[in-house]
Design a protein around this motif. Structure first.
Motif, PDB file in Angstrom:
ATOM      1  N   ILE A   2     -35.802  75.576 121.252  1.00  0.00           N
ATOM      2  CA  ILE A   2     -34.497  76.235 121.165  1.00  0.00           C
ATOM      3  C   ILE A   2     -33.383  75.201 121.271  1.00  0.00           C
ATOM      4  CG2 ILE A   2     -32.943  77.903 122.245  1.00  0.00           C
ATOM      5  CD1 ILE A   2     -35.392  79.383 123.272  1.00  0.00           C
ATOM      6  N   PRO A   3     -32.475  75.163 120.290  1.00  0.00           N
ATOM      7  CA  PRO A   3     -31.385  74.174 120.341  1.00  0.00           C
ATOM      8  C   PRO A   3     -30.407  74.479 121.469  1.00  0.00           C
ATOM      9  CG  PRO A   3     -31.082  75.683 118.494  1.00  0.00           C
ATOM     10  CD  PRO A   3     -32.432  75.973 119.061  1.00  0.00           C
ATOM     11  N   GLU A   4     -29.663  73.480 121.878  1.00  0.00           N
ATOM     12  CA  GLU A   4     -28.690  73.647 122.949  1.00  0.00           C
ATOM     13  C   GLU A   4     -27.570  74.594 122.516  1.00  0.00           C
ATOM     14  OE1 GLU A   4     -27.320  69.783 123.971  1.00  0.00           O
ATOM     15  OE2 GLU A   4     -29.226  69.144 124.859  1.00  0.00           O
ATOM     16  N   GLU A   5     -26.841  75.084 123.502  1.00  0.00           N
ATOM     17  CA  GLU A   5     -25.775  76.052 123.236  1.00  0.00           C
ATOM     18  C   GLU A   5     -24.739  75.501 122.260  1.00  0.00           C
ATOM     19  OE1 GLU A   5     -23.421  79.361 123.195  1.00  0.00           O
ATOM     20  OE2 GLU A   5     -25.443  79.148 123.990  1.00  0.00           O
ATOM     21  N   SER A   6     -24.360  74.248 122.421  1.00  0.00           N
ATOM     22  CA  SER A   6     -23.361  73.641 121.533  1.00  0.00           C
ATOM     23  C   SER A   6     -23.861  73.602 120.091  1.00  0.00           C
ATOM     24  CB  SER A   6     -23.012  72.228 122.007  1.00  0.00           C
ATOM     25  OG  SER A   6     -24.182  71.397 122.037  1.00  0.00           O
ATOM     26  N   LYS A   7     -25.170  73.311 119.923  1.00  0.00           N
ATOM     27  CA  LYS A   7     -25.760  73.268 118.584  1.00  0.00           C
ATOM     28  C   LYS A   7     -25.816  74.670 117.972  1.00  0.00           C
ATOM     29  CE  LYS A   7     -27.334  70.108 116.936  1.00  0.00           C
ATOM     30  NZ  LYS A   7     -26.745  69.082 116.051  1.00  0.00           N
ATOM     31  N   ARG A   8     -26.110  75.672 118.797  1.00  0.00           N
ATOM     32  CA  ARG A   8     -26.158  77.048 118.299  1.00  0.00           C
ATOM     33  C   ARG A   8     -24.775  77.510 117.856  1.00  0.00           C
ATOM     34  NH1 ARG A   8     -29.464  77.867 122.933  1.00  0.00           N
ATOM     35  NH2 ARG A   8     -27.896  79.217 123.917  1.00  0.00           N
TER      36      ARG A   8
END
Length: 413
Positions: A369-375
């Motif tokens: 799961i990508p980090e929040e910033s990436k999402r």
């Protein structure tokens, strides 16, 4: 008794009579617990026709010199200060053509002949009352109002949920409301408990905890209903979905066309005619870009018929709008050719980028799961998470490829 409970949970309309093992009907008395659900009532021991019952229809007096809180169905209740006589909570019914007030103390003389919905949460009444012991002088009334509001919401939600999923939703909904009441029971009000030794810091933590539980409930409900909506939409016949798509587009086109006609006839002033023409063109050209020849042709036919009934056409025959059918046809052929291609994959550090030609999607499959910033970056760039494909994806086109290259820092693809 078990038979009655099962009936309350599963039946859309709960009847007031059920046959007991002896064959005699069992009466469902009107009580403070079920009054908010009652739709019609009748005096016990009479054979008169049932009369309409309206819970809390009117308020006969207002609270004075006290804190007032408005609650469901136009009832005003004092949260603090002077005690409010029970007659402020009216339960009007119609008898002999006249509307009369029925006090809670008289409920024992009446039976319910029809309910609006089952008593999904009646078993939580005691928990709800205890939840308001420390923060309201009218704990029973506040609990009554909450149960009524949540049951109405639950009943409306169930109309949108398939039969196979209803009981699961009822059980989870009930569980979460129970947690809410237990959390609320830890919140206090110094006007109720008294100020001596009142721990404001602990109470603030309790209030924050309750707010968190409430936010969690809202998110769960929103997510569940949205998922059901998507599943329902997916299961709808393709022809039905296309017809609904055309109806929405037709409504938008008709609205813009009517405005254009009113501008031309002087009925609407101060509007930019070209903007409404562009609105129609842009909406239909989107379908042309997807190769949807049938929808585009319907839109063109609609405007042609509209033009035939007025003096000045809303879109002139020379406008490129009337060439969109050819554009859609060419795009359909191009998409068909593209879909026959073999999917392409590019591996990057942390995942795979896929050109899915069959579904016309550019997909990003991350190993974790990508980090929040990436999402956030993915969402702002038009990518959406697909639970079905377990991938972040968007429509396959040059813009999508450029966005993926930027997000994933892939320059040589």
């Amino acid at each position: 008794m078990a038979e009655m409970t099962e009936m309350q949970v599963h039946e859309e309309q709960v009847m007031n009579l059920i046959e007991s093992s002896s064959g005699n009907p069992t009466i469902t008395p009107l009580t403070r617990t079920n009054a908010h659900r009652a739709e019609s009532i009748r005096r016990i021991g009479t054979d008169k026709d049932a009369v309409a019952f309206h819970f809390r229809k009117k308020s006969t007096r207002m609270c004075q010199n006290s804190y007032k809180q408005k609650v469901t169905l136009a009832t005003t209740i004092c949260g603090e200060g002077d005690f409010v006589e029970r007659r402020v909570l009216t339960h009007p019914h119609t008898e002999n053509g006249e509307e009369k007030e029925l006090r809670a103390s008289d409920f024992k003389n009446w039976e319910v002949t029809g309910f609006k919905y089952p008593g999904y949460l009646e078993e939580l009444e005691e928990i709800a009352v205890n939840a308001y012991r420390w923060n309201s002088h009218e704990a029973e009334t506040r609990a009554e109002t909450d149960i009524m509001g949540y049951e109405k919401q639950l009943h409306e939600d169930l109309k949108k949920i398939p039969e196979a999923k209803k009981q699961d939703y009822i059980n989870t909904y009930k569980s979460k409301i129970s947690v809410l009441f237990h959390s609320l029971s830890r919140c206090a009000n110094p006007m109720v408990t008294g100020r001596g030794g009142f721990n404001f810091q602990r109470n603030e933590k309790a209030q924050n905890a309750y707010q968190n539980r409430y936010d969690e409930f809202l998110k769960w409900r929103e997510k569940f209903l949205k998922t059901i909506q998507l599943l329902t939409e997916k299961d709808r016949p393709e022809e039905e979905k296309r017809e609904e798509t055309w109806r929405r587009l037709k409504r938008d086109i008709a609205s813009s066309a009517n405005t254009i006609h009113e501008i031309d006839t002087g009925k609407a002033r101060g509007y930019n005619r070209a903007l409404f023409v562009s609105s129609i063109f842009n909406k239909v050209s989107t379908f042309a870009g997807h190769g949807d020849v049938e929808i585009v042709q319907k839109a063109i036919d609609f405007i042609s018929e509209y033009n035939a009934g007025i003096k000045k056409p809303v879109i002139t025959p020379r406008h490129r709008f009337f060439q969109l059918a050819e554009t859609a046809s060419r795009m359909r052929d191009k998409l068909k050719e593209t879909q026959e291609q073999e999917n392409r994959e590019v591996t990057f550090e942390g995942g795979i980028l896929v050109w899915n030609y069959q579904e016309s999607r550019l997909q990003i499959l991350f190993n974790k799961i990508p980090e929040e910033s990436k999402r956030r970056e993915l969402k702002s760039s038009g990518f959406h998470w697909s639970p079905k494909n377990r991938a972040w994806q968007r429509q396959l086109n040059p813009n999508a490829v450029s966005a993926a290259k930027r997000i994933l820092n892939l320059q040589n693809i």
